[in-house]
Scaffold this active site. Structure first.
Site, short mmCIF file in Angstrom:
data_model
loop_
_atom_site.label_atom_id
_atom_site.label_comp_id
_atom_site.label_asym_id
_atom_site.label_seq_id
_atom_site.Cartn_x
_atom_site.Cartn_y
_atom_site.Cartn_z
N CYS A 106 0.92 -1.22 -0.11
CA CYS A 106 0.02 0.00 -0.15
C CYS A 106 0.99 1.34 0.32
O CYS A 106 1.34 1.62 -1.06
CB CYS A 106 -0.93 -0.06 1.20
SG CYS A 106 -2.40 1.03 0.84
N ARG A 143 -13.16 5.57 -2.24
CA ARG A 143 -12.11 4.97 -1.62
C ARG A 143 -12.08 3.37 -1.82
O ARG A 143 -13.18 2.92 -2.03
CB ARG A 143 -12.00 5.11 -0.05
CG ARG A 143 -10.74 5.38 0.59
CD ARG A 143 -11.01 5.67 1.87
NE ARG A 143 -9.74 5.00 2.71
CZ ARG A 143 -8.66 5.61 2.68
NH1 ARG A 143 -8.29 6.76 1.80
NH2 ARG A 143 -7.31 5.09 3.11
N HIS A 204 -3.27 -5.78 2.16
CA HIS A 204 -2.86 -5.88 3.48
C HIS A 204 -3.58 -7.17 4.04
O HIS A 204 -3.95 -7.92 3.12
CB HIS A 204 -3.50 -4.63 4.45
CG HIS A 204 -3.08 -3.67 4.06
ND1 HIS A 204 -1.88 -2.96 4.59
CD2 HIS A 204 -3.46 -2.40 3.22
CE1 HIS A 204 -1.67 -1.70 4.30
NE2 HIS A 204 -2.79 -1.48 3.66
N1 GLN Z 1 -2.16 6.88 2.19
C1 GLN Z 1 -2.33 6.06 1.05
C2 GLN Z 1 -3.75 6.09 0.13
O1 GLN Z 1 -4.61 6.33 0.87
C3 GLN Z 1 -1.96 4.51 1.54
C4 GLN Z 1 -2.75 4.01 2.45
C5 GLN Z 1 -2.31 2.82 3.05
O2 GLN Z 1 -1.32 2.66 3.09
N2 GLN Z 1 -3.53 1.89 3.50
O3 GLN Z 1 -3.85 5.78 -0.94
#
Ligand code: GLN
Length: 308
Positions: A106, A143, A204
């Site tokens: 990520c 998102r 993740h």
């Molecule tokens: N900040 C990044 C995003 O929202 C990564 C988020 C994360 O590592 N879960 O895209």
């Protein structure tokens, strides 16, 4: 219990994993990936040392066999991006070009591409390992959250994703194809990226506990990179060292202890095969995510393989 085995060149197998930014990038059980690697090594008598690499720590590529970088929120990512570029960049590039296995999840994945453009604030410069870039189109934009399954190497990988940034690949090769979920972006069904032995992914969840085949893939790469050439020499120069193993290879480790299968077995030149572990629980967890995502035939195939 750790069983310390000796390899034919009279040395126990050890791997050192560099964990980048453990205090900044550690979302959604990212640490579980490291626990899984350590456990899978321990079960085979391989020692996995874990070294945290925080802000300001240089990365000396010769000291590591494997690297991991997790995910984080934008506010943590910005200082990390600067440190990654200015302090660890050269060492990390050298490790990557030398085929060290690297897993980047990520936020860490985003910083290995050209740049991350957050919803607010300046772009974060990435290392450009992957020809890819990431754009967060603002807090009102979609998102990418939820369970995810992708196809990988003729099998499936499952995980959990939560990112606002959407990643677009230039010439970078994707890790896999999205079966359910978002992946790199909500448009092109690609997930993650690969360069040499560096793997970027949005998964993740943690990734490695539910994907034992991927965990072993990384360990195999690391072991082969560290011990492969010496094992090659051994198998050509000292065939008498063979421990009655099959094919032209030799059994690197002999003897089974307390029900745990022996460690690595060299069956072909420069190929270390990690012995099978009992991964019933892991595969059931994997199948349950596939089921939850409505991927019934994929889940059934996993469970069938487990029985067969
Ligand atoms: N900040 C990044 C995003 O929202 C990564 C988020 C994360 O590592 N879960 O895209």
């Amino acid at each position: 219990m750790t069983q310390s085995f000796k390899s034919p060149f009279n040395q126990s197998l050890t791997l050192t994993l560099g964990h980048l930014y453990p205090d900044q990038l550690n979302l959604y059980g990212d640490r579980g990936n490291i626990l899984t690697l350590r456990r899978r090594c321990q079960m085979r008598g391989i020692e996995l040392r874990v070294v945290g690499l925080g802000m300001g720590d240089a990365l000396a590529p010769d000291e590591y066999d494997l690297l991991f970088i997790g995910g984080g929120q934008d506010k943590e990512q910005a200082p990390v991006a600067q440190d990654l570029y200015e302090v660890k960049g050269i060492g990390l590039w050298a490790a990557i070009e030398d085929d060290m296995p690297v897993l980047a999840v990520c936020g860490g994945y985003q910083l290995l591409a050209h740049y991350y453009r957050p919803a607010e604030g300046p772009d974060m410069r990435g290392l450009g390992v992957f020809d890819a870039w990431t754009i967060h189109r603002g807090w009102r934009s979609q998102r990418c959250v939820g369970d995810i399954a992708i196809s990988w190497n003729g099998s499936t990988l499952v995980g959990f994703e939560n990112h606002g940034g959407q990643t677009y690949l230039g010439t970078a090769k994707p890790l896999g194809r999205v079966l359910k979920g978002y992946g790199n972006n909500a448009e092109d069904h690609s997930e993650g990226a690969i360069y040499r032995n560096t793997f970027g992914t949005y998964m993740h969840g943690s990734l490695l506990p539910k994907n034992p085949h991927f965990a072993d893939y990384l360990l195999d790469l690391a072991l082969r990179r560290k011990y492969g050439a010496r094992l090659d020499m051994l198998s050509t120069e000292e065939p008498e060292a063979s421990n009655g193993a099959n094919h032209s290879g030799l059994s690197l480790i002999s003897g089974s202890t307390n029900g745990i299968v022996p460690t690595a077995t060299l069956v072909q030149k420069s190929t270390i095969l990690l012995t099978q572990l009992d991964d019933k629980l892991e595969w059931e967890a994997h199948a349950s995510i596939l089921e939850r995502l409505g991927l019934h035939s994929e889940a059934a195939a996993v469970l069938r393989r487990l029985k067969g």
